[in-house]
Design an enzyme around this catalytic site. Structure first.
Site, PDB file in Angstrom:
ATOM      1  N   HIS A  90       0.851  -1.195   0.000  1.00 47.28           N
ATOM      2  CA  HIS A  90       0.000   0.000   0.000  1.00 47.28           C
ATOM      3  C   HIS A  90       0.882   1.239   0.000  1.00 47.28           C
ATOM      4  O   HIS A  90       1.957   1.251   0.588  1.00 47.28           O
ATOM      5  CB  HIS A  90      -0.978   0.004   1.185  1.00 47.28           C
ATOM      6  CG  HIS A  90      -0.354   0.040   2.552  1.00 47.28           C
ATOM      7  ND1 HIS A  90       0.038   1.209   3.171  1.00 47.28           N
ATOM      8  CD2 HIS A  90      -0.063  -0.957   3.421  1.00 47.28           C
ATOM      9  CE1 HIS A  90       0.530   0.931   4.365  1.00 47.28           C
ATOM     10  NE2 HIS A  90       0.482  -0.378   4.545  1.00 47.28           N
ATOM     11  N   ASP A  92      -0.463   4.395   0.783  1.00 48.53           N
ATOM     12  CA  ASP A  92      -0.894   5.380   1.771  1.00 48.53           C
ATOM     13  C   ASP A  92      -0.127   5.150   3.068  1.00 48.53           C
ATOM     14  O   ASP A  92       0.389   4.050   3.319  1.00 48.53           O
ATOM     15  CB  ASP A  92      -2.403   5.292   2.006  1.00 48.53           C
ATOM     16  CG  ASP A  92      -2.811   4.034   2.763  1.00 48.53           C
ATOM     17  OD1 ASP A  92      -2.505   2.928   2.259  1.00 48.53           O
ATOM     18  OD2 ASP A  92      -3.422   4.147   3.834  1.00 48.53           O
ATOM     19  N   ASP A 123       6.571   0.986   5.959  1.00 51.04           N
ATOM     20  CA  ASP A 123       5.142   0.666   5.974  1.00 51.04           C
ATOM     21  C   ASP A 123       4.377   1.651   5.092  1.00 51.04           C
ATOM     22  O   ASP A 123       3.892   2.655   5.565  1.00 51.04           O
ATOM     23  CB  ASP A 123       4.655   0.745   7.416  1.00 51.04           C
ATOM     24  CG  ASP A 123       3.198   0.377   7.575  1.00 51.04           C
ATOM     25  OD1 ASP A 123       2.672  -0.361   6.722  1.00 51.04           O
ATOM     26  OD2 ASP A 123       2.578   0.836   8.551  1.00 51.04           O
ATOM     27  N   GLU A 156      -5.147   1.615   3.164  1.00 53.98           N
ATOM     28  CA  GLU A 156      -4.988   0.543   4.147  1.00 53.98           C
ATOM     29  C   GLU A 156      -4.890   1.093   5.562  1.00 53.98           C
ATOM     30  O   GLU A 156      -5.481   0.545   6.498  1.00 53.98           O
ATOM     31  CB  GLU A 156      -3.737  -0.283   3.823  1.00 53.98           C
ATOM     32  CG  GLU A 156      -3.621  -1.587   4.608  1.00 53.98           C
ATOM     33  CD  GLU A 156      -2.994  -1.433   5.985  1.00 53.98           C
ATOM     34  OE1 GLU A 156      -3.206  -2.312   6.842  1.00 53.98           O
ATOM     35  OE2 GLU A 156      -2.285  -0.416   6.212  1.00 53.98           O
ATOM     36  N   GLU A 157      -4.161   2.183   5.739  1.00 50.81           N
ATOM     37  CA  GLU A 157      -3.949   2.711   7.080  1.00 50.81           C
ATOM     38  C   GLU A 157      -5.231   3.291   7.687  1.00 50.81           C
ATOM     39  O   GLU A 157      -5.357   3.373   8.909  1.00 50.81           O
ATOM     40  CB  GLU A 157      -2.866   3.791   7.062  1.00 50.81           C
ATOM     41  CG  GLU A 157      -1.484   3.310   6.633  1.00 50.81           C
ATOM     42  CD  GLU A 157      -0.825   2.361   7.619  1.00 50.81           C
ATOM     43  OE1 GLU A 157      -1.493   1.942   8.598  1.00 50.81           O
ATOM     44  OE2 GLU A 157       0.343   2.025   7.409  1.00 50.81           O
ATOM     45  N   HIS A 423       4.389   3.643  12.302  1.00 56.86           N
ATOM     46  CA  HIS A 423       3.309   4.418  12.922  1.00 56.86           C
ATOM     47  C   HIS A 423       3.818   5.416  13.958  1.00 56.86           C
ATOM     48  O   HIS A 423       3.022   6.196  14.486  1.00 56.86           O
ATOM     49  CB  HIS A 423       2.240   3.517  13.563  1.00 56.86           C
ATOM     50  CG  HIS A 423       1.466   2.691  12.586  1.00 56.86           C
ATOM     51  ND1 HIS A 423       0.203   2.216  12.854  1.00 56.86           N
ATOM     52  CD2 HIS A 423       1.754   2.244  11.342  1.00 56.86           C
ATOM     53  CE1 HIS A 423      -0.249   1.518  11.822  1.00 56.86           C
ATOM     54  NE2 HIS A 423       0.692   1.518  10.888  1.00 56.86           N
TER      55      HIS A 423
END
Length: 454
Positions: A90, A92, A123, A156-157, A423
């Protein structure tokens, strides 16, 4: 089989990979228009699409999904009769949080201490670059032996389910014999790992209202119900004194019987301050892979700077609940909602809004594709055997794909090992992991093609 030609090719491609990752990280592609303009995600999607076209992918398309975002799809045909492998990543990313806490700008890839720092570096923009490296290495060493589909998700996030809904409506798009999800990570740097389980997730926003408007705390405090105080009490009801999640009706989960996570290693990876205790009971692996976990991820309240001596009329919080395999995320959502509605103190008015949900996932690690991956990782990581671990995070798409394509084998690998700090501020990727996992993926695709010929 030898990994040398593949590994030498990937090594020679690493400078290009770094430059490309820098370009991709440069897009502030947070899929939340309240935080960043939609044009940032659109530009990132366009970059991914152009990268696929440059690698001779066909049918490259920006797929408009029901949540208002775009996923990028492409198809690379392989030899006649070859199996089809779907590669997922992903583009995003999570918001950067406090940009002043970053040691380098979050959307500028920066090399420091042997790692590349930037939001999405691991990520999962790095996951897309990993797929490109593996395919380029194969093209330079005899060709790609399988048909390849690539899907790069755009939300996705946010957990808004756009790609899941689109795939359900267009099941032919992502059909494949094997699916490689490039969005997890090794247990630690240098230890090749596939992820066997993922916790599911539900995300709720709860709002409490107690007054028609804010009041002077000196004139009314002590009798008038303060919504912020009510929210603090409500949120405290979600945990026992030892920190264990306590949602009414939600079972505690199970014990993890696989690879264990030593307490000292976890404390170091999580950067727990000296003297601060871990929360919950059981092994660390039990707590983060096999049991539910609630987290308050945001509260709307006045900041300390500029605060006035007032009672708050309303308060709002966002709550994440991770749901382990064996439990149903939809049922967990109902239980969490009921808990919030019944535990609000002083008759505070409660409203609950669901903003995301995904089911937990358990992979079949006995499938033939895992044998092919184990052989590939053994060559990419000399002296190491592939391990299987859990992951506390969620990838809702996995269950959608498993339901749509029950015969497909699903493998989860990626760059988000503990040092990556995904994150959080100062997210980074290990270039060595990017290189070795790209080698492993290339060798896996070759192994898998060979296994289908046997």
């Amino acid at each position: 089989m030898t990994a040398r030609p593949i590994s030498e090719t990937v090594s020679s491609l690493m400078p290009r990979a770094k430059a490309e990752l820098a370009e991709l990280v440069g897009f502030r592609s947070v899929a939340d228009p309240a935080q960043f303009p939609v044009s940032e995600c659109e530009a990132a999607a366009g970059w991914v699409a152009d990268a696929l076209r440059a690698e001779d992918f066909q049918d490259v398309a920006l797929v408009d999904t029901p949540d208002g975002t775009q996923s990028v799809y492409g198809y690379l045909p392989g030899p006649a009769g070859a199996p089809t492998v779907l590669l997922y990543a992903h583009y995003d990313v999570q918001p950067p949080l406090d940009e002043s806490a970053w040691l380098s700008p979050p959307f500028e890839l920066t090399e420091r201490d042997g790692r590349w720092f930037g939001r999405g570096a691991a990520d999962c923009k790095g996951g897309f670059i990993m797929h490109l490296l593996a395919l380029r290495a194969l093209k330079a060493n005899g060709g790609v032996p399988v048909s390849v589909k690539v899907i790069a998700e755009g939300s996705e996030e946010q957990g808004t389910g756009g790609l899941e809904r689109y795939a359900e409506a267009h099941p032919e798009l992502l059909a494949a014999d094997t699916i490689v999800i490039g969005d997890t990570g090794n247990f630690r740097v240098g230890l090749p790992t596939v992820t066997a389980t993922l916790r599911g997730m539900t995300m709720l926003r709860v709002k409490l209202d107690t007054l028609e408007g804010n009041l002077h705390s000196g004139q009314f405090g002590g009798a008038a119900p303060d919504a912020l105080a009510a929210m603090i009490q409500l949120l405290a009801s979600l945990r026992a004194e030892d920190g264990t999640t306590t949602v009414d009706g939600l079972t505690a989960g199970t014990e993890w019987d696989g690879l264990q996570y030593p307490v000292d290693e976890f404390r170091n990876d999580a950067k727990v301050l000296d003297g601060v205790e871990l929360i919950g009971t059981g092994t660390v692996a039990d707590r983060i892979w096999a049991r539910p976990a609630v987290t308050v991820v945001g509260i709307d309240c006045p900041p300390v700077v500029g605060a006035t001596p007032s009672l708050q009329a309303s308060a709002r919080a966002q709550i994440s609940l991770r749901v382990p395999p064996g439990q149903d995320a939809t049922e967990a959502t109902k239980l969490l909602t009921a808990h919030l509605e019944s535990h609000a103190p002083w008759g505070a008015r409660v409203s609950v809004e669901q903003v995301g949900q995904g089911q937990p996932f358990r992979a079949d690690t006995t499938s033939p594709a895992y044998t092919s991956m184990a052989d590939a990782m053994r060559l990419a990581y000399p002296g190491e055997e592939m391990q299987s671990s859990g992951m506390g995070g969620s990838i809702p798409l996995c269950n959608t794909l498993a339901a749509l394509y029950p015969e497909a084998e699903i493998l989860l690998i990626g760059l988000s090992e503990p040092e990556a700090q995904i994150h959080a501020v100062n997210e980074s990727v290990s270039p060595q992991e990017l290189e070795r996992l790209s080698v492993a993926e290339a060798l896996f695709l070759r192994n898998y093609a060979d296994s289908k010929k046997a």
